[in-house]
Scaffold this active site. Structure first.
Site, PDB file in Angstrom:
ATOM      1  CG  ASP A  57      -2.344 -12.766  13.686  1.00 50.01           C
ATOM      2  OD1 ASP A  57      -1.703 -11.697  13.650  1.00 50.01           O
ATOM      3  OD2 ASP A  57      -2.870 -13.210  14.730  1.00 50.01           O
ATOM      4  CG  ASP A  81      -2.463  -8.199  12.367  1.00 42.32           C
ATOM      5  OD1 ASP A  81      -2.815  -7.001  12.388  1.00 42.32           O
ATOM      6  OD2 ASP A  81      -1.386  -8.599  12.837  1.00 42.32           O
ATOM      7  CG  HIS A  89       2.450 -14.544  13.214  1.00 42.49           C
ATOM      8  ND1 HIS A  89       2.771 -14.235  11.909  1.00 42.49           N
ATOM      9  CD2 HIS A  89       1.582 -13.584  13.618  1.00 42.49           C
ATOM     10  CE1 HIS A  89       2.136 -13.136  11.551  1.00 42.49           C
ATOM     11  NE2 HIS A  89       1.415 -12.719  12.569  1.00 42.49           N
ATOM     12  CG  ASN A 114       0.212  -5.334  14.835  1.00 43.26           C
ATOM     13  OD1 ASN A 114      -0.398  -6.408  14.817  1.00 43.26           O
ATOM     14  ND2 ASN A 114       1.448  -5.230  14.399  1.00 43.26           N
ATOM     15  CG  HIS A 115       0.107  -5.939  10.249  1.00 46.18           C
ATOM     16  ND1 HIS A 115       0.981  -6.094   9.196  1.00 46.18           N
ATOM     17  CD2 HIS A 115       0.786  -6.346  11.336  1.00 46.18           C
ATOM     18  CE1 HIS A 115       2.131  -6.571   9.645  1.00 46.18           C
ATOM     19  NE2 HIS A 115       2.024  -6.742  10.943  1.00 46.18           N
ATOM     20  CG  HIS A 122      -0.706 -11.244   8.361  1.00 40.37           C
ATOM     21  ND1 HIS A 122      -0.108 -10.032   8.600  1.00 40.37           N
ATOM     22  CD2 HIS A 122      -0.770 -11.891   9.561  1.00 40.37           C
ATOM     23  CE1 HIS A 122       0.203  -9.945   9.899  1.00 40.37           C
ATOM     24  NE2 HIS A 122      -0.195 -11.050  10.497  1.00 40.37           N
ATOM     25  CG  HIS A 137      -4.033  -8.377  17.206  1.00 41.71           C
ATOM     26  ND1 HIS A 137      -4.162  -9.414  16.305  1.00 41.71           N
ATOM     27  CD2 HIS A 137      -2.895  -7.733  16.861  1.00 41.71           C
ATOM     28  CE1 HIS A 137      -3.160  -9.382  15.451  1.00 41.71           C
ATOM     29  NE2 HIS A 137      -2.364  -8.368  15.779  1.00 41.71           N
ATOM     30  CG  HIS A 170       0.455  -9.333  17.940  1.00 46.57           C
ATOM     31  ND1 HIS A 170       0.668  -8.590  16.801  1.00 46.57           N
ATOM     32  CD2 HIS A 170       1.557  -9.162  18.704  1.00 46.57           C
ATOM     33  CE1 HIS A 170       1.851  -7.990  16.894  1.00 46.57           C
ATOM     34  NE2 HIS A 170       2.414  -8.332  18.035  1.00 46.57           N
TER      35      HIS A 170
END
Length: 705
Positions: free
Chosen positions: A15, A55, A250, A122-123, A17, A220, A248
């Protein structure tokens, strides 16, 4: 562990991001600084490869700036002359299903010294016609090894086969399983469906047994949920696994934890950048150095120093002695004191943070019995002192009312996903209008709206329109070959086509509900409040795809076209013939709307590629109105003095007398969309030239006053 030639060293992170808050002047580089530190730690610790748990990007379609910065970081740390000391001995065409079909460091045209293996989250999940994601761009550039991309096939909820990437270093053998993000409700049902998820084990060869492999799974998915159907239970996973990397979520739970009765350990590295200002994100961020030798492993957590400091506090105003409910100044003074103390605490440099950054401050205020204050106005005095002056405060009511529902410890609901309310309101607004559509289903419009907003798919609405028009044309043409369709029957046939599609969805929804029943029986009391599922998990803050589409169904058995989205669930519809959500609402909740006449004429003009002058268009409009006027004699003369209902009031009530009077106009509008150019020309000649006095009508009813 010693004996470096037989020890596989892996740096684990999830993650990242990348691109989060890229338009914020203060926080725009936070995600990139953290990711660069992760790559730097991999270089310093001389790891064999980096393992990412999804992610990598925050947006499904990251901006050019984000892509450029990401490629620059990967190019700097991954492309070098360092030798790669492990081998991939599995079938790489299965592990990496791209055009090249091999691990990136074996390409003779690239010097890859630090391989990176990643799944999607999922992002950054695959989407669009070609089922591609932003990670596919990095994979095509030979910068990462993208694995765990599943092709959902079979019948019912679908079937997947998880093949491992077999890694060998000396006498250490690692089977690396990857499972990219799949909608939690669907994957949950798949795990409970026999033979829906097949785990492929390494073949026995060269005197090796299956037990000689150290099995790692990276996935994830939602982990901590009250509603078991919207998360993945650890007990669904096979017992032969040894170590699991869970993305996934955080919250940083980096220390491996053993799952009782399963025999494997789970690590949850958490995100490297705070995307939701909640208590779980305030914990120190780490990455994991995993050393594997034989069937043994040694974890070492490494703190991230570049992460922006974040402090979280909760205040219950009624419990504070020095706060007067009738004096707002005392409330402001008390909150100011708390913020100043947190800023002072974060300004002190530590060993893990040698350089100080503007901190993130979040205070949850229980204002029961008090009046709220403006958070933006409150934060103005802290501009230049904190990184988020606009949302320092978040107000909530006392949790006593929530506890009466039988679920305790319900906190942070509005903060985990602050955008949920807005998106649900948009969806509800479309449904509340109750617009009677003839061709486009409301469910398709909801999906197109989501893709247009969240996925930045500029062709979403166009693809939705073309797909439904194509289905309607195909249906009408097939019936025209068998039966002769009169002009007056066209609008009826269009409605029948719509009802048939709705019925197909309903049937597939009922079929899919059979798979849901088993999971409902396994639910043992943890589902008293559905909203609780979003609270106990510190997952990323924009998991909106499941929300918006969770209760929707899609056109099952659609004809494949150039605009069909074979991404995850859409591929399932084409291949399995089942609904993509599994909880279709059937025909009772299908809401449809009437086509706007002027838009229909415009669509017909574009489709037939006719170039007409403005005067011709005006004549066509007049002729359309004349058809309406000529249809008036169908009513009895006794109705001429009756007061007509306003256009607003007639919406959503079926056809009635008004629809009968405007029937030929509707026929002309829909025929212009569905029939050929020659048929339109013939209709123009047959229309009456001198109608009775003109009557104004509303054909669209798409505006709500």
């Amino acid at each position: 562990m010693g004996d470096e030639s037989n020890t596989l060293r892996v740096l684990v992170a999830t993650d990242c991001h990348l691109g989060y808050m890229e338009k914020d002047e203060i926080r725009r580089f936070d995600s990139f600084e953290a990711f660069e530190e992760i790559c730097s730690l991999a270089e310093q610790n001389k790891v064999d490869f980096v393992l990412l748990g999804g992610d990598l990007f925050h947006e499904n379609k990251p901006s050019r700036s984000t892509l450029v910065k990401t490629i620059e970081i990967l190019r700097r740390y991954c492309l070098n002359d360092q030798p790669v000391k492990f081998q991939v001995v599995s079938d790489q065409t299965i592990n990496f299903p791209n055009r090249f079909g091999q691990v990136n460091y074996e390409d003779p045209n690239f010097n890859v010294g630090l391989p990176v293996f990643t799944i999607h989250g999922n992002h950054d999940d695959p989407a669009g016609v070609d089922n591609l994601s932003a990670i596919d761009i990095l994979s095509a550039c030979n910068l990462v090894n993208y694995f765990g991309k599943m092709d959902l096939g079979g019948s019912g909820v679908g079937e997947i086969a998880v093949y491992p990437v077999l890694v060998k270093k000396g006498t250490t053998f690692v089977a690396l399983y990857g499972l990219g993000n799949i909608r939690d409700e669907r994957l949950n049902r798949m795990f409970q469906t026999p033979h829906a998820v097949q785990w492929m084990r390494p073949e026995t060869q060269d005197g090796m047994s299956v037990s000689d492999w150290f099995n790692i799974l990276v996935l994830h998915q939602n982990r901590i949920k009250t509603n078991p159907k919207s998360a993945i239970n650890e007990h669904f996973l096979p017992r032969f696994l040894d170590f699991i990397v869970w993305g996934h979520e955080h919250e940083c739970l980096i220390d491996p934890q053993e799952v009782p009765g399963m025999g494997f350990h789970i690590t949850q590295p958490g995100s490297s950048v705070a995307t939701s200002l909640i208590d779980g994100e305030a914990k120190p961020k780490h990455v994991l150095l995993l050393e594997i030798k034989g069937n043994q492993y040694r974890p070492t957590k490494i703190p991230l120093r570049s992460v922006r400091p974040f402090h979280y506090a909760e205040v219950v105003l009624k419990d504070e002695v020095d706060v007067d409910p009738n004096d707002q100044a005392s409330v402001l003074e008390h909150l100011d004191k708390i913020v100043r103390n947190l800023i002072k605490k974060s300004s002190q440099p530590t060993a893990s943070r040698p350089e100080t950054k503007l901190p993130l401050i979040r205070i949850k205020v229980d204002y029961s019995g008090f009046s709220t204050i403006n958070p933006q106005r409150f934060g103005q005095k802290y501009v230049g002192k904190v990184a988020n002056p606009q949302d320092i405060l978040i107000f909530s009511k006392s949790a006593k009312k929530r506890q009466t529902t039988g679920v305790g410890n319900i906190d942070d609901s509005e903060k985990l996903r602050p955008e949920e309310l807005n998106q649900q309101t948009i969806e509800a607004l479309v449904a509340e209008n109750n617009l009677k559509m003839e061709i486009l289903p409301v469910d398709d419009l909801d999906i197109a709206l989501h893709d247009f907003v969240s996925k930045d798919d500029k062709m979403a609405f166009y693809a939705c329109l073309q797909r439904n028009l194509e289905e309607t044309r195909t249906k009408l043409n097939s019936e025209a070959d068998k039966f002769k369709i009169e002009e007056e029957d066209i609008i009826v046939k269009v409605g029948e086509c719509m009802q048939e599609r709705v019925k197909e969805r309903s049937l597939r929804s009922k079929e899919d509900s059979r798979f849901t029943s088993s999971s409902q029986n396994l639910d043992t009391g943890g589902r008293s409040v559905t909203a609780q599922s979003n609270l106990n998990s510190f997952s990323d803050d924009e998991d909106t795809r499941e929300m918006l589409l969770g209760a929707r169904t899609t056109n099952a058995g659609r004809k494949a076209s150039g605009f069909t989205r074979p991404s995850k669930d859409a591929t399932d519809v084409a291949k399995t013939g089942t609904s993509r959500r599994g909880r279709g609402r059937g025909t009772a909740s299908m809401k449809q709307t009437t086509l706007n006449f002027s838009q229909s004429r415009s669509s017909a003009a574009i489709r037939s590629e006719e170039v007409q002058s403005s005067s011709d268009e005006e004549n066509e409009t007049n002729e359309a109105n004349e058809v309406v006027e000529s249809s008036e004699p169908e009513e009895s003369p006794q109705q001429t003095g009756r007061k007509r209902a306003a256009p607003r009031g007639g919406r959503g009530r079926g056809r009635g007398a008004t629809a009968k009077r405007g029937r030929k106009a509707d026929i002309s509008s829909i025929q212009s969309m569905l029939m050929s150019k020659d048929d339109d020309d013939d209709d123009e000649d047959d229309r009456p030239k001198k109608p009775p006095p003109r009557v104004t009508r509303n054909y669209g009813a798409v505006r709500r006053r």
